[in-house]
Design a protein around this motif. Structure first.
Motif, PDB file in Angstrom:
ATOM      1  N   VAL A   1       0.840  -1.194   0.000  1.00  0.00           N
ATOM      2  CA  VAL A   1       0.000   0.000   0.000  1.00  0.00           C
ATOM      3  C   VAL A   1       0.876   1.246   0.000  1.00  0.00           C
ATOM      4  O   VAL A   1       0.657   2.188  -0.771  1.00  0.00           O
TER       5      VAL A   1
ATOM      6  N   ASN B   1       2.637   1.834  -3.433  1.00  0.00           N
ATOM      7  CA  ASN B   1       1.814   2.272  -4.555  1.00  0.00           C
ATOM      8  C   ASN B   1       1.140   3.610  -4.328  1.00  0.00           C
ATOM      9  O   ASN B   1       0.669   4.236  -5.271  1.00  0.00           O
TER      10      ASN B   1
ATOM     11  N   TYR C   1       1.976   3.481 -12.462  1.00  0.00           N
ATOM     12  CA  TYR C   1       1.228   2.308 -12.021  1.00  0.00           C
ATOM     13  C   TYR C   1       0.738   1.502 -13.209  1.00  0.00           C
ATOM     14  O   TYR C   1       0.824   0.274 -13.221  1.00  0.00           O
TER      15      TYR C   1
ATOM     16  N   GLY D   1       2.741  -1.648 -12.943  1.00  0.00           N
ATOM     17  CA  GLY D   1       1.939  -2.517 -12.085  1.00  0.00           C
ATOM     18  C   GLY D   1       2.226  -2.280 -10.612  1.00  0.00           C
ATOM     19  O   GLY D   1       3.081  -1.458 -10.266  1.00  0.00           O
ATOM     20  N   PRO D   2       1.540  -3.022  -9.738  1.00  0.00           N
ATOM     21  CA  PRO D   2       1.637  -2.766  -8.302  1.00  0.00           C
ATOM     22  C   PRO D   2       2.907  -3.288  -7.655  1.00  0.00           C
ATOM     23  O   PRO D   2       3.229  -2.907  -6.535  1.00  0.00           O
TER      24      PRO D   2
ATOM     25  N   MET E   1     -11.942   7.151  -7.701  1.00  0.00           N
ATOM     26  CA  MET E   1     -10.935   6.367  -6.997  1.00  0.00           C
ATOM     27  C   MET E   1     -10.226   5.408  -7.948  1.00  0.00           C
ATOM     28  O   MET E   1     -10.660   4.269  -8.116  1.00  0.00           O
ATOM     29  N   ASP E   2      -9.141   5.858  -8.588  1.00  0.00           N
ATOM     30  CA  ASP E   2      -8.377   4.938  -9.424  1.00  0.00           C
ATOM     31  C   ASP E   2      -7.410   4.150  -8.536  1.00  0.00           C
ATOM     32  O   ASP E   2      -7.410   4.304  -7.314  1.00  0.00           O
ATOM     33  N   ALA E   3      -6.567   3.341  -9.177  1.00  0.00           N
ATOM     34  CA  ALA E   3      -5.728   2.429  -8.400  1.00  0.00           C
ATOM     35  C   ALA E   3      -4.820   3.161  -7.425  1.00  0.00           C
ATOM     36  O   ALA E   3      -4.739   2.799  -6.249  1.00  0.00           O
TER      37      ALA E   3
ATOM     38  N   SER F   1      -6.774   4.905  -4.612  1.00  0.00           N
ATOM     39  CA  SER F   1      -7.262   3.942  -3.627  1.00  0.00           C
ATOM     40  C   SER F   1      -6.160   3.566  -2.650  1.00  0.00           C
ATOM     41  O   SER F   1      -6.393   3.464  -1.444  1.00  0.00           O
ATOM     42  N   SER F   2      -4.944   3.373  -3.184  1.00  0.00           N
ATOM     43  CA  SER F   2      -3.876   3.006  -2.252  1.00  0.00           C
ATOM     44  C   SER F   2      -3.499   4.204  -1.386  1.00  0.00           C
ATOM     45  O   SER F   2      -3.157   4.034  -0.215  1.00  0.00           O
TER      46      SER F   2
ATOM     47  N   TRP G   1      -8.445  -3.088  -2.137  1.00  0.00           N
ATOM     48  CA  TRP G   1      -7.519  -2.605  -3.159  1.00  0.00           C
ATOM     49  C   TRP G   1      -6.602  -3.739  -3.630  1.00  0.00           C
ATOM     50  O   TRP G   1      -6.388  -3.936  -4.822  1.00  0.00           O
TER      51      TRP G   1
ATOM     52  N   TYR H   1      -6.826  -4.258 -11.181  1.00  0.00           N
ATOM     53  CA  TYR H   1      -5.514  -3.695 -10.853  1.00  0.00           C
ATOM     54  C   TYR H   1      -4.923  -4.206  -9.542  1.00  0.00           C
ATOM     55  O   TYR H   1      -3.913  -3.698  -9.071  1.00  0.00           O
TER      56      TYR H   1
ATOM     57  N   ALA I   1      -3.052  -6.203  -6.475  1.00  0.00           N
ATOM     58  CA  ALA I   1      -1.716  -6.787  -6.383  1.00  0.00           C
ATOM     59  C   ALA I   1      -1.765  -8.311  -6.310  1.00  0.00           C
ATOM     60  O   ALA I   1      -0.865  -8.994  -6.805  1.00  0.00           O
TER      61      ALA I   1
ATOM     62  N   GLN J   1      -1.724 -10.030  -9.610  1.00  0.00           N
ATOM     63  CA  GLN J   1      -0.423  -9.807 -10.246  1.00  0.00           C
ATOM     64  C   GLN J   1       0.645 -10.754  -9.706  1.00  0.00           C
ATOM     65  O   GLN J   1       1.420 -11.311 -10.460  1.00  0.00           O
TER      66      GLN J   1
END
Lengths: 273, 287
Positions: A27, A30, A38, A42-43, A236-238, A241-242, B127, B133, B135, B138
């Motif tokens: 969390v 990101n 992102y 990716g995460p 709230m995109d990725a 949100s984090s 999340w 998206y 984790a 992934q």
């Protein structure tokens, strides 16, 4: 077990610890990535740099400062008031040994285990009738009583062990009952009261159900309620949100670090809850 | 001279008044409302036991209690079992061979999720588990809708709750182990007892009171669970993760079936009181 065996045990326990802490790390990682980074990385990648815009945007968008302040006001008021009520009750029950104290204690204990759902609608209805709906005062009153129910239960047991000689000596010196409470009982029980105060603060901060029902407008909501309600909003995109998750996590970890010693000493106290 | 005990009840008055207004009256109002049909506005209409009769036939109600059983497994039984192993391993294995600082560092890491507000824990996992998206997909190279697939949702919520809950028994059990007399372990070691035998015959019996407290408090917490369901799934998909507390909330605030919601909440309250009572009785007999 000797040699490789003992390292295997340590290894297994460390792996589990990493799994437990992993969500916090990812969390945080990101929350400081840009949306572009992102979507390409990716995460799981480490952040290229510190991109704080996501956190700042989320902070401003939901007016997070107000939410923190609301949570603080409610938790601080509840913890102080609930400790005061617990002390008054425990003085009567633990030291005064008033008649029927066992049934009163059982009543308080049952109140503490009751599901809040069984009180929620009438409380909602009554708060509307009293003009307290969507005010922090409503949450403060209700949470104070619920926390004090537990505090009374615990503190009565502690004050039941209070050395009577001290109180008798004070009475001979002419100290009244209120004076004995304020000048003798409270100062001597201060360590226990501090533990209670901190627990009440954190429990109230973490409370979700009642604040969700009572606090519907943006400027009264607490941190957990605001974060939960915002989940799934379109903006709230990725990364945002984090960022929101991180902002919920940080105060909790801060309390943990600040109060760590009291908490680890007092966690067995909380176990009765 | 004896301290006179008369007059102390004055100190109870503020709490008793507040208690009456905040707990007793609302609880009785809730029980009363459970015998009515009421939308929250207008006058409630008395219908006797109809809401309770309806409950018995409502599949969602029974499902919600089955899910509660799953959550008791995830929040009470599994954390207690794993917590016992971890606490014993940290206390008399890691602590002795790698130092108590290693043991307390590991303990703090296991405990960390417990400091979160449970709603925030839900936000974190919502999340992590996001189907597009998140984790988790992934990491494992998967393409699963953890919380959106009716066959997976309850298991996913259960896994999240194990993560959330685990630190609590570890900390309580480690505190309990500190008061166990080391002579027991020394005697067992002289007899050449294995780690498992010591775990089974010394550790578990010695910290029985702690095990009881943890099982009781975690079972009650599992019966009451609301926040994680609200944040992660809202009881869905379909009814796949519906629990009684969320089911009553739904009837109160979204479907305006206040009478029916009150009946659900009353049943839940009774179950929790009975469970508490049973636990305390068993504990009394043990001692």
């Amino acid at each position: 077990m000797r040699g490789p065996g003992r390292w295997a045990v340590l290894f297994a326990l460390v792996v589990l610890a990493v799994v437990m802490v992993f969500p916090f790390a990812i969390v945080a990682m990101n929350a400081v990535k840009s949306p572009a980074e992102y979507s390409t990385q990716g995460p799981l990648s480490l952040p290229d740099g510190l991109y704080l815009q996501g956190i700042i945007d989320f902070w401003n968008r939901v007016d997070f400062g107000t939410k923190l302040w609301n949570s603080f006001v409610i938790s601080a008021s509840v913890s102080v008031l609930a400790v005061v009520l617990s002390v008054l009750n425990a003085y009567a029950l633990g030291i005064g040994r008033v008649k029927g104290r066992l049934s009163i204690l059982v009543l308080f204990l049952v109140a503490n285990t009751l599901p809040q759902e069984a009180l929620a609608y009438p409380l909602y209805y009554l708060s509307k009738a009293a003009g307290l709906y969507d005010t922090q005062l409503a949450v403060i009153i209700v949470m104070t009583v619920i926390q004090a129910a537990f505090g009374t239960y615990l503190l009565s047991a502690v004050l039941g062990q209070f050395p009577k000689e001290i109180l008798e000596a004070a009475a001979i010196d002419g100290a009244g009952r209120l004076r004995s409470l304020l000048r003798i009982v409270v100062p001597i029980s201060r360590p226990t009261l501090n533990v209670l105060l901190i627990f009440f603060f954190i429990w109230t901060w973490n409370e979700f159900f009642l604040p969700l029902i009572f606090l519907i407008s943006n400027d009264t909501q607490t941190v957990p309620v605001a974060l939960a309600v915002l989940q799934g909003e379109k903006f709230m995109d990725a990364t945002m949100s984090s960022a929101s998750a991180l902002l919920g996590v940080v105060p909790a970890i801060a309390f943990f670090l600040i109060f760590q010693r009291t908490l680890t000493r007092g966690v067995t106290v909380g176990a009765i809850k | 001279m004896r301290v006179r005990t008369r007059g102390y009840w004055l100190y109870l008055i503020p709490s008793l008044l507040l208690f009456l207004g905040v707990i007793v009256v609302p609880f009785l109002m809730n029980v009363g409302a459970s015998f009515t049909r009421w939308s929250g506005v207008g006058t409630p209409r008395w219908i006797g036991f109809d809401n309770y009769a309806r409950l018995l036939q409502d599949e969602r109600f029974w499902q919600s209690f089955q899910h509660n059983v799953g959550l008791i497994v995830a929040m009470a039984i599994v954390p207690t079992a794993i917590g016992l192993l971890l606490a014993a391993a940290l206390f008399d294995y890691i602590g002795k061979r790698f130092g108590s600082r290693t043991a307390s560092a590991l303990r703090a890491m296991y405990y960390l999720p417990q400091v979160l507000p449970v709603a925030v824990a839900g936000v974190v996992w919502g999340w992590m588990l996001h189907p597009s998206y998140g984790a988790v997909n992934q990491i494992f190279g998967l393409d699963l809708d953890w919380l959106g697939d009716p066959d997976l949702a309850l298991a996913t919520v259960m896994a999240v709750m194990v993560w959330f809950q685990l630190g609590y028994p570890v900390v309580i059990f480690m505190a309990g182990l500190q008061r166990v007399d080391p002579a027991y372990y020394e005697a067992a070691e002289i007899d050449g007892a294995s780690w498992w035998r010591k775990f089974w015959h010394i550790t578990i019996p010695q910290i029985r009171p702690e095990i009881f407290v943890v099982l009781l408090t975690c079972t009650i917490a599992a019966l009451k669970v609301f926040g994680p369901i609200f944040v992660l799934t809202r009881g869905g998909p379909g009814n796949a993760t519906m629990v009684p507390s969320y089911f009553s909330y739904l009837n109160f605030f979204q479907k305006s079936n206040v009478g029916y919601g009150s009946a659900i909440a009353t049943v839940l309250a009774l179950i929790i009181i009975v469970v508490t009572f049973l636990f305390l009785r068993v504990q009394e007999r043990e001692q």
